[in-house]
Design a protein around this motif. Structure first.
Motif, PDB file in Angstrom:
ATOM      1  N   LYS A   1      34.711  31.031 -18.001  1.00  0.00           N
ATOM      2  CA  LYS A   1      33.927  30.225 -17.060  1.00  0.00           C
ATOM      3  C   LYS A   1      34.602  28.894 -16.765  1.00  0.00           C
ATOM      4  N   LEU A   2      35.186  28.269 -17.800  1.00  0.00           N
ATOM      5  CA  LEU A   2      35.849  26.985 -17.592  1.00  0.00           C
ATOM      6  C   LEU A   2      37.091  27.153 -16.726  1.00  0.00           C
ATOM      7  N   ARG A   3      37.840  28.212 -16.962  1.00  0.00           N
ATOM      8  CA  ARG A   3      39.010  28.449 -16.113  1.00  0.00           C
ATOM      9  C   ARG A   3      38.589  28.697 -14.665  1.00  0.00           C
ATOM     10  N   ASP A   4      37.498  29.393 -14.480  1.00  0.00           N
ATOM     11  CA  ASP A   4      37.000  29.595 -13.122  1.00  0.00           C
ATOM     12  C   ASP A   4      36.580  28.268 -12.492  1.00  0.00           C
ATOM     13  N   SER A   5      35.996  27.373 -13.278  1.00  0.00           N
ATOM     14  CA  SER A   5      35.595  26.059 -12.746  1.00  0.00           C
ATOM     15  C   SER A   5      36.802  25.250 -12.319  1.00  0.00           C
ATOM     16  N   VAL A   6      37.875  25.295 -13.116  1.00  0.00           N
ATOM     17  CA  VAL A   6      39.087  24.553 -12.750  1.00  0.00           C
ATOM     18  C   VAL A   6      39.699  25.150 -11.478  1.00  0.00           C
ATOM     19  N   ARG A   7      39.732  26.468 -11.391  1.00  0.00           N
ATOM     20  CA  ARG A   7      40.260  27.089 -10.167  1.00  0.00           C
ATOM     21  C   ARG A   7      39.401  26.739  -8.957  1.00  0.00           C
ATOM     22  N   GLU A   8      38.094  26.702  -9.155  1.00  0.00           N
ATOM     23  CA  GLU A   8      37.209  26.340  -8.048  1.00  0.00           C
ATOM     24  C   GLU A   8      37.495  24.929  -7.547  1.00  0.00           C
ATOM     25  N   ILE A   9      37.801  24.029  -8.474  1.00  0.00           N
ATOM     26  CA  ILE A   9      38.103  22.656  -8.063  1.00  0.00           C
ATOM     27  C   ILE A   9      39.337  22.621  -7.174  1.00  0.00           C
ATOM     28  N   PHE A  10      40.389  23.309  -7.583  1.00  0.00           N
ATOM     29  CA  PHE A  10      41.605  23.305  -6.774  1.00  0.00           C
ATOM     30  C   PHE A  10      41.412  24.043  -5.460  1.00  0.00           C
ATOM     31  N   HIS A  11      40.705  25.166  -5.483  1.00  0.00           N
ATOM     32  CA  HIS A  11      40.447  25.885  -4.235  1.00  0.00           C
ATOM     33  C   HIS A  11      39.592  25.035  -3.290  1.00  0.00           C
ATOM     34  N   SER A  12      38.614  24.325  -3.857  1.00  0.00           N
ATOM     35  CA  SER A  12      37.781  23.468  -3.015  1.00  0.00           C
ATOM     36  C   SER A  12      38.576  22.306  -2.435  1.00  0.00           C
ATOM     37  N   ASP A  13      39.463  21.732  -3.246  1.00  0.00           N
ATOM     38  CA  ASP A  13      40.260  20.607  -2.745  1.00  0.00           C
ATOM     39  C   ASP A  13      41.223  21.046  -1.646  1.00  0.00           C
ATOM     40  N   LEU A  14      41.646  22.315  -1.683  1.00  0.00           N
ATOM     41  CA  LEU A  14      42.502  22.809  -0.604  1.00  0.00           C
ATOM     42  C   LEU A  14      41.800  22.732   0.748  1.00  0.00           C
ATOM     43  N   VAL A  15      40.498  22.818   0.742  1.00  0.00           N
ATOM     44  CA  VAL A  15      39.735  22.754   1.990  1.00  0.00           C
ATOM     45  C   VAL A  15      39.204  21.349   2.244  1.00  0.00           C
ATOM     46  N   MET A  16      38.613  20.751   1.193  1.00  0.00           N
ATOM     47  CA  MET A  16      37.912  19.490   1.393  1.00  0.00           C
ATOM     48  C   MET A  16      38.863  18.329   1.676  1.00  0.00           C
ATOM     49  N   CYS A  17      39.999  18.281   1.001  1.00  0.00           N
ATOM     50  CA  CYS A  17      40.900  17.147   1.224  1.00  0.00           C
ATOM     51  C   CYS A  17      41.422  17.090   2.661  1.00  0.00           C
TER      52      CYS A  17
ATOM     53  N   SER B   1      36.144   4.886  -7.875  1.00  0.00           N
ATOM     54  CA  SER B   1      35.001   4.457  -8.688  1.00  0.00           C
ATOM     55  C   SER B   1      33.694   4.952  -8.108  1.00  0.00           C
ATOM     56  N   SER B   2      33.567   4.910  -6.787  1.00  0.00           N
ATOM     57  CA  SER B   2      32.322   5.391  -6.174  1.00  0.00           C
ATOM     58  C   SER B   2      32.180   6.898  -6.297  1.00  0.00           C
ATOM     59  N   PHE B   3      33.289   7.636  -6.282  1.00  0.00           N
ATOM     60  CA  PHE B   3      33.220   9.082  -6.468  1.00  0.00           C
ATOM     61  C   PHE B   3      32.869   9.446  -7.910  1.00  0.00           C
ATOM     62  N   CYS B   4      33.431   8.713  -8.881  1.00  0.00           N
ATOM     63  CA  CYS B   4      33.282   9.082 -10.289  1.00  0.00           C
ATOM     64  C   CYS B   4      32.023   8.510 -10.916  1.00  0.00           C
TER      65      CYS B   4
ATOM     66  N   SER C   1      42.082   9.894  -2.893  1.00  0.00           N
ATOM     67  CA  SER C   1      41.152   9.326  -3.868  1.00  0.00           C
ATOM     68  C   SER C   1      40.129  10.368  -4.305  1.00  0.00           C
ATOM     69  N   TYR C   2      39.674  11.172  -3.379  1.00  0.00           N
ATOM     70  CA  TYR C   2      38.739  12.245  -3.723  1.00  0.00           C
ATOM     71  C   TYR C   2      39.394  13.258  -4.665  1.00  0.00           C
ATOM     72  N   HIS C   3      40.630  13.620  -4.372  1.00  0.00           N
ATOM     73  CA  HIS C   3      41.316  14.603  -5.218  1.00  0.00           C
ATOM     74  C   HIS C   3      41.563  14.041  -6.626  1.00  0.00           C
TER      75      HIS C   3
ATOM     76  N   VAL D   1      24.748  11.617  -1.176  1.00  0.00           N
ATOM     77  CA  VAL D   1      24.829  10.755   0.005  1.00  0.00           C
ATOM     78  C   VAL D   1      25.534   9.449  -0.329  1.00  0.00           C
ATOM     79  N   GLU D   2      25.247   8.909  -1.490  1.00  0.00           N
ATOM     80  CA  GLU D   2      25.840   7.641  -1.893  1.00  0.00           C
ATOM     81  C   GLU D   2      27.353   7.772  -2.073  1.00  0.00           C
ATOM     82  N   LYS D   3      27.794   8.860  -2.724  1.00  0.00           N
ATOM     83  CA  LYS D   3      29.211   9.010  -3.023  1.00  0.00           C
ATOM     84  C   LYS D   3      30.041   9.384  -1.806  1.00  0.00           C
ATOM     85  N   TYR D   4      29.514  10.256  -0.967  1.00  0.00           N
ATOM     86  CA  TYR D   4      30.327  10.833   0.093  1.00  0.00           C
ATOM     87  C   TYR D   4      30.058  10.241   1.472  1.00  0.00           C
TER      88      TYR D   4
END
Length: 1339
Positions: free
Chosen positions: A464-480, A603-606, A428-430, A568-571
């Motif tokens: 910058k936008l491409r870097d942001s998209v890559r950051e999302i995927f790199h972060s999800d590799l760890v956070m998920c 819904s709570s994440f978004c 759901s987070y991803h 705090v509310e979302k996570y």
């Protein structure tokens, strides 16, 4: 007006009821008769078949009906398709003039029989002898012959070859009778044309029909696939419709009504309703043709399936909140509702309650994605996220089903269920962090595969936008995985079971309190008018009191608090609430549990802004008020979230309606508004029912013609518009060169000003998501609309999709110089109400920092509110000066010409090709006459009033006069030449002086040629200056043709000289005498070259420079608008702009947009001053309606769907930190290790400390004890090579490498240093491959 009303009644109302048939007086009699008899045949044919009771033969009868309809449609579609192909590629034959055709067949000139047949061969003869022949006689005669429809097609289009005794001229509407009782048609005096329609090889027919008449007769299907699909659809309509008739669902008059519905669905495939009430576009809409038959087939199929399942009773019913679903009674009731719905098709399509098929599919998927899977809007029909949702839900359902069926031993939780909880939270987070637009992922992927050439002006934003998209995927590799493991551990620890029921109540209270503080109290305190009572915000930004913003917005403490409370509310809070409900109520209905958990977590994440209201109401209602109605808290929360989304829509609709029709502020834009206002009062109850219906199905509630009468429109997606309309700027890259030189089509203000809205879109793309997360726009949700208003920019921002760390929006820019109505509404949103002291009819004043009674009352009756008054964005300040006023007198024009000449000299001296030009024989040969002492250029272009080097004694420009004025400047520029290899001679008779003289003469002569040799007059002078400014150099003098030896002489010297002279002329007004010093002038030109772009606005470089945030730009604009012919000098300076953010009721925007579309497309109102676009300050009617897609509205810019990411917002990163990606973890570990190494080295040094080593790296510790880091056994040469991330330690030059060891601490320090150096080598070997792998990984 009356004719337009009749046309609407014919082509709109009546055609919508019949499926497309109506009598058109503008068409021929035959065309109307053909439509009538065709529609009667489709209506009456089902009555010719037996309606036997259901038995084994009723399918055979339905099959026969279906086959006849299929054959009939196949013939018509095939002939229509072949005729259009003939019109596209056929041969046109012109026939000689004829008089009357009265006797037996005879060949005419140009006709040589039928293909290869000879001229003596006789054809078929059709003759009709009667006193008077009418279309009805033709129909009767054709029925007797047995080929009614084939004869109509032949009668319609063909003239058989050899020619018939009976001939028709389809250009006439009546048949004429002769005295010999023979059918004759008087032919036109002019020659006639016909087409040859090839039937077989060697066989052709003569066709006198034209394309327009054929299009008026039948709709065109361009492809073979479309024709096949139409035939199949007509067959399905016939089969399913007749099947329901045989099943006995209809009796008495309803049989006729249902046959009418069948005929309208079939007829629309031949001649559809254009425009349809649900059509979103002008002109012929080929998609809307299939709407009726597709909806009919779906409805009939559902009726048949519901009846079959309801009578069989095989489905297992289930009960939810006391309602039994899928029981026999439920299914039969649903069948009866669909039967009534099918009978109401004519009325439904008359009011346009059903959208076209692709819109319906998109809306259906979007509603399912939002209310079932927890999505927040789709960006288009190609959105990939829905199918990913289905896959994820299927995976979670499998784990949940296995976990529920596993044995539960109280108080332990099965391992499989804990795995399900971890997967649920991680997936759901991803999903919440992904955009529904697949184009974004493809752009990132394709960019890494394609090599891009270096650009002159680089745009930094895409990177910058491409870097942001890559950051999302790199972060999800760890956070998920991390979230899955943590959730698994918490779920397996049985904490949610052991602490019941107290934990549930605590979580509900904490969620309610934190949500109330975060999403109600803090936004209200930050509003411009808190609670519409206070006159100023309580929590103010630092820019609030500034008159002019000069820097970026400052990060305030309450913005940090707001961001952390959301985090705090979302996570923490909402995941804990969902996991608590999952663990305590995990029994039965695995599908509901999986979908509910997935939806609530996403819904709570978004979008957590409205979750606290839903959660609090669910807890109070099902735990305290009606606990016996509760299924489980998770399901209660799931269904209440759907219900509350519909209730919020209903609330916004009612607010819009009440605000719009309030009698004390309604504005009548036309006489119809005054007429409709009193008639709308008795229908208020019906209006409330419509509001409930429209909220349930997410349809807009639009005012009819802008009046107080409201009707429900068809359902629309969140992005509203079916088409992806984007503004295409007209410039030199997409227009022909001849068009640029002659008409200059992009010279209107709206086209040129659209670039500023494009830059504003880019600025929002960079910062919008972060600003929303910091609360600078207040509360927001999917579909919200905001208006950004500044001095000259007024844009509507439509939020379409909200994700966890991303926002997709669309910007619509309005005209700079809007209409009177737009100006009145702009004044309404920019004026303050703090000074209002009224209370009813008097002015007693108001309390300090409070609003008066009238102001507070008026603010509550608006469809908009001020969210912020000082929202800061990067933009351009625009200043435009009238060029005519700046060049009115001769002295000012002389200054411009002087700077023009000096600029040419500057660019000649700076050019790297100068030596090549001086050595060019062609150039030297052409300029040799200029070396003569008596040379005079007496071209009429030169004038004593504007040329400083004009020699009045020689009546022209001479080299001597030129050198007297410009020699010092040439010599100074020559002395400042960069990278000088050979010193050039700059004396009076040198080649350099001759070249400068020739180019300056050429440049001024080109200006005179563009000015039509009338440079002494202002208007021609400005016209010529603008022509040269945009690069239109026309060399007409033979003395100047030498410049074609190298076109860089024009492109790199003369053209930039024209542009730079305009900038220098601008600066002359601020410092008239400053540029007389060559040093100052040279430095000014050099600085302008580096920091400013001077270009024509039609040049693509202008757009690229603005999007790349060039600090300053200058252009000369020629505006021809409303009879005005002006030249303006446009100066742009990059700075921070202040905007007022106005939040508009989203249902107000959707309703007004839907009303405009219905009025202009279906009701065909072409009045440019129609009442629906007149100003209405309470609803901002003009601004909203003018922001519609063209040609319904008239925005000057509509952006594509643009996604903003939170990762590019620097202030938000300073609050939350960067993404937790593998590369960032590696960087943090290395930096921590580096600091640990420095700290250890400082602690081991005598007299050293950590602060010293941290400030200076290894060099500080070396200075304290330089010889304490090497030993004889470990020499410095054997230590590892220094790496970028580590401190390299070397002894100073001349020091001994093996100092004596005196104390035990020294030995200990040496041992530690050797150990750390060895560890550094090992860590680098481990981390470098992992770092490179993380950098290359995208998905």
């Amino acid at each position: 007006m009356g004719s337009q009303a009749l046309q609407i009644l014919r082509q709109g109302v009546w055609a919508s009821l019949t499926g497309g048939w109506y009598v058109d007086p503008h068409q021929s009699t035959f065309s109307n008769c053909f439509h009538l008899y065709l529609w009667i045949f489709l209506l009456a044919f089902p009555f010719l078949l037996p309606f036997s009771p259901p038995n084994s033969k009723h399918l055979v009868v339905a099959g026969v009906y279906c086959a006849v309809v299929a054959a009939f449609f196949t013939v018509i579609k095939a002939v229509n398709f072949r005729l259009h192909a003939m019109f596209d590629l056929g041969e046109i034959v012109e026939k000689r003039q004829a008089s009357l055709i009265t006797d037996a067949p005879r060949l005419e000139e140009g006709d040589d029989g039928s293909g290869g047949h000879d001229g003596n061969q006789h054809g078929y003869v059709l003759s009709c002898v009667s006193d008077k022949l009418t279309p009805g006689h033709f129909l009767a005669y054709s029925c007797k012959c047995g080929f009614i429809y084939s004869f109509f097609l032949i009668r319609m289009m063909f003239d058989l070859n050899p020619p018939l005794c009976l001939q028709f001229d389809l250009d006439h509407e009546s048949l004429h009778e002769s005295h010999e009782n023979t059918l004759m048609i008087e032919e036109k005096a002019k020659p006639k044309q016909y087409y040859r329609f090839w039937v077989l090889p060697g066989k052709w027919l003569r066709v006198r029909y034209d394309r327009l008449a054929l299009l008026a007769l039948l709709d065109r299907n361009r492809g073979v696939g479309e024709n096949v699909f139409a035939v199949m659809l007509a067959s399905m309509v016939a089969f399913l419709g007749f099947l329901l008739l045989l099943e006995g669902f209809f009796r008495d008059i309803w049989v006729f009504q249902f046959c009418l519905v069948i005929a309208s669905c079939q007829y629309s495939l031949l001649k559809s309703v254009q425009p349809d009430a649900a059509s979103p576009m002008h002109g012929h809409n080929w998609v809307i043709v299939y709407s009726r038959p597709v909806y009919f087939c779906l409805c009939c199929a559902l009726i048949w399936v519901l009846d079959l399942t309801g009578r069989s009773g095989h489905l297992q019913p289930f009960s939810l909140y006391g309602v039994t679903f899928f029981s026999a009674h439920f299914l039969l009731c649903a069948r009866d509702v669909l039967i009534v719905f099918a009978l109401c098709f004519p009325v439904i399509f008359l009011f346009g309650l059903l959208p076209q098929v692709n819109t319906f599919l998109m809306c259906l998927l979007e509603q399912v994605d939002m209310h079932i899977f927890g999505g927040t809007g789709k960006t288009g029909p190609n959105s990939k996220i829905f199918f990913v949702d289905v896959l994820v839900a299927s995976l979670l359902y499998g784990f949940c089903l296995g976990a529920i069926n596993a044995p539960w031993e109280h108080p332990h939780v099965p391992v499989l269920f804990s795995v399900f909880c971890g997967l649920l939270l991680a997936l759901s987070y991803h999903l919440s962090r992904q955009s529904s637009d697949p184009v974004i992922l493809w752009s990132v992927y394709l960019y890494s595969l394609v090599l891009h050439p270096p650009l002159e002006i680089k745009d930094p934003l895409p990177g910058k936008l491409r870097d942001s998209v890559r950051e999302i995927f790199h972060s999800d590799l760890v956070m998920c995985p991390l979230m899955a493991v943590i959730t698994f551990a918490i779920s397996a620890s049985t904490v949610f079971i052991a602490l019941q029921p107290a934990l549930s109540y605590i979580l509900y209270m904490v969620a309610g309190v934190v949500g109330f503080l975060t999403h109600y109290l803090l936004p209200q305190l930050r509003k411009q008018l808190p609670w519409f009572c206070l006159a100023h915000p309580v929590l103010r930004s630092r820019e609030y009191s500034q008159f002019e913003v000069r820097d970026a917005a400052q990060l305030m403490w309450f913005e940090k608090l707001y961001a952390w409370l959301q985090c705090v509310e979302k996570y923490v809070i909402y995941p804990a609430v969902v996991l608590n409900s999952l663990t305590t109520e995990a029994h039965g209905r695995a599908l509901f549990i999986s979908l509910a958990g997935m939806k609530l977590l996403r819904s709570s994440f978004c979008a957590p802004s409205l979750q606290y209201v839903t959660l609090s109401f669910t807890a109070l209602f099902f735990l305290f008020d009606y606990p016996h109605f509760s299924e489980t808290f998770l399901l209660d929360y799931f269904f209440m979230s759907i219900l509350f989304s519909k209730l919020w829509d209903l609330l916004y609709k009612l607010r819009f309606v009440l605000t719009y029709i309030a009698p004390w502020q309604i504005t009548w834009g036309s006489a119809f508004h005054a007429f409709a206002q009193p008639f709308a009062v008795p229908h208020s109850a019906m209006l409330f029912v419509q509001a409930v219906f429209s909220a349930l199905f997410s349809t807009p509630l639009n005012p009819v013609l802008g009046s107080a009468v409201f009707v429900t429109s068809y359902t629309r997606p969140v992005k509203f518009w079916e088409r992806d309309y984007n503004t295409k700027r007209v410039d030199h890259s997409n227009t022909r060169l001849a068009t640029q030189l002659d008409r200059n089509p992009g010279a209107d203000d709206n086209n040129l000003n659209s670039i500023f809205y494009e830059h504003l879109t880019r600025s929002l793309q960079h910062s919008l998501c972060g600003d929303l997360l910091l609360g600078r726009w207040g509360n927001y949700t999917t579909g919200d609309c905001f208006i950004l208003a500044s001095d000259y920019l007024n844009a509507l921002v439509h939020v379409i999709e909200i994700g966890n760390g991303l926002v997709t929006f669309q910007l619509r820019g309005l005209e700079f110089r809007g209409t009177y109505c737009q100006q009145r509404e702009v004044e309404a949103i920019t004026e303050g109400v703090e000074e209002d002291e009224g209370c009813c009819c008097c002015e007693p004043g108001h309390l300090p920092h409070m609003l008066s009674f009238n102001a507070a009352f008026g603010q509550r009756w608006l469809a908009w509110e001020v969210a912020a008054t000082k929202y800061v964005l990067e933009g351009y300040s625009i200043s435009d000066n009238n060029a005519a006023s700046m060049l009115q007198v001769f002295d000012l024009r002389k200054i411009l010409i002087t700077y023009y000449v000096k600029s040419i000299i500057f660019y000649v001296s700076r050019s790297p090709k100068l030596e090549e030009w001086l050595a060019n024989e062609t150039v030297q040969e052409a300029l040799r006459p200029c070396l003569g002492p008596a040379y005079v250029d007496s071209d009429p272009t030169f004038n004593l009033n504007i040329d400083e080097d004009y020699d009045h004694r020689a009546s022209g420009v001479t080299p001597t006069a030129f050198c007297m004025v410009y020699l010092d400047w040439i010599q100074y520029c020559n002395s400042r030449r960069p990278t000088v290899s050979v010193t050039l001679d700059s004396e009076r008779d040198s080649p350099l002086i001759t070249l400068c003289f020739g180019l300056c003469i050429l440049g001024r002569r080109a200006l005179g040629t563009a000015s039509h040799s009338m440079s002494a007059s202002l208007e021609p002078f400005l016209y010529g200056l603008h022509a040269l400014f945009k690069g239109d150099f026309r060399i007409t003098s033979p003395r100047d043709e030498w410049v074609f030896a190298d076109m860089d002489l024009l492109n790199r010297v003369v053209a930039p000289g024209v542009r730079m002279s305009l900038k220098l002329h601008q600066d002359h007004f601020t410092s008239p005498d400053e540029y007389e010093d060559p040093v100052v002038l040279y430095d000014a030109i050099t600085a302008n070259e580096e920091k400013m772009l001077i270009s024509h606005e039609g040049d693509p470089v202008w757009r690229s420079a603005i999007l790349a945030n060039m600090p300053s730009l200058l252009a000369l604009r020629h505006v021809m608008d409303d009879g005005s012919d002006e030249y303006k000098i446009i100066m742009l300076n990059k700075r921070f702009l202040s905007f007022r953010v106005i939040k508009v009721n989203r249902e107000c925007v959707r309703g007004l947009w839907a009303g405009q579309q219905q009025e202009l497309v279906f009701l065909r109102n072409r009045n440019p001053e129609r009442g629906s676009i007149q100003n209405a300050k309470q609803a901002l009617r003009n601004m909203i309606n003018s922001s519609c897609d063209q040609p319904i509205g008239y925005p000057i810019y509509v952006s594509p769907l643009t996604t903003s990411y939170a990762g590019g917002h620097t202030q938000l990163r300073s609050v939350w930190g960067g993404p937790v990606s593998p590369h960032n973890i590696y960087t943090w570990l290395i930096s921590s290790w580096d600091r640990l190494q420095k700290g250890c080295g400082a602690g081991c040094n005598s007299g050293g400390n950590i602060e010293d080593s941290d400030c200076g790296g290894g060099s500080t510790s070396i200075s304290n004890n330089p010889a304490a880091h090497t030993t004889q056994s470990t020499p410095a040469s054997s230590l590892p090579l220094p790496q970028p991330h580590f401190t390299s330690i070397h002894p100073p030059m001349g020091e001994p490498r093996t100092p004596p060891l005196t104390t035990a601490s020294d030995v200990h320090c040496l041992t530690a240093a050797s150990y750390y150096n060895n560890v550094n080598t090992v860590s680098m070997l481990i981390t470098q491959p992992w770092n490179s792998l993380c950098n290359d990984c995208v998905l």
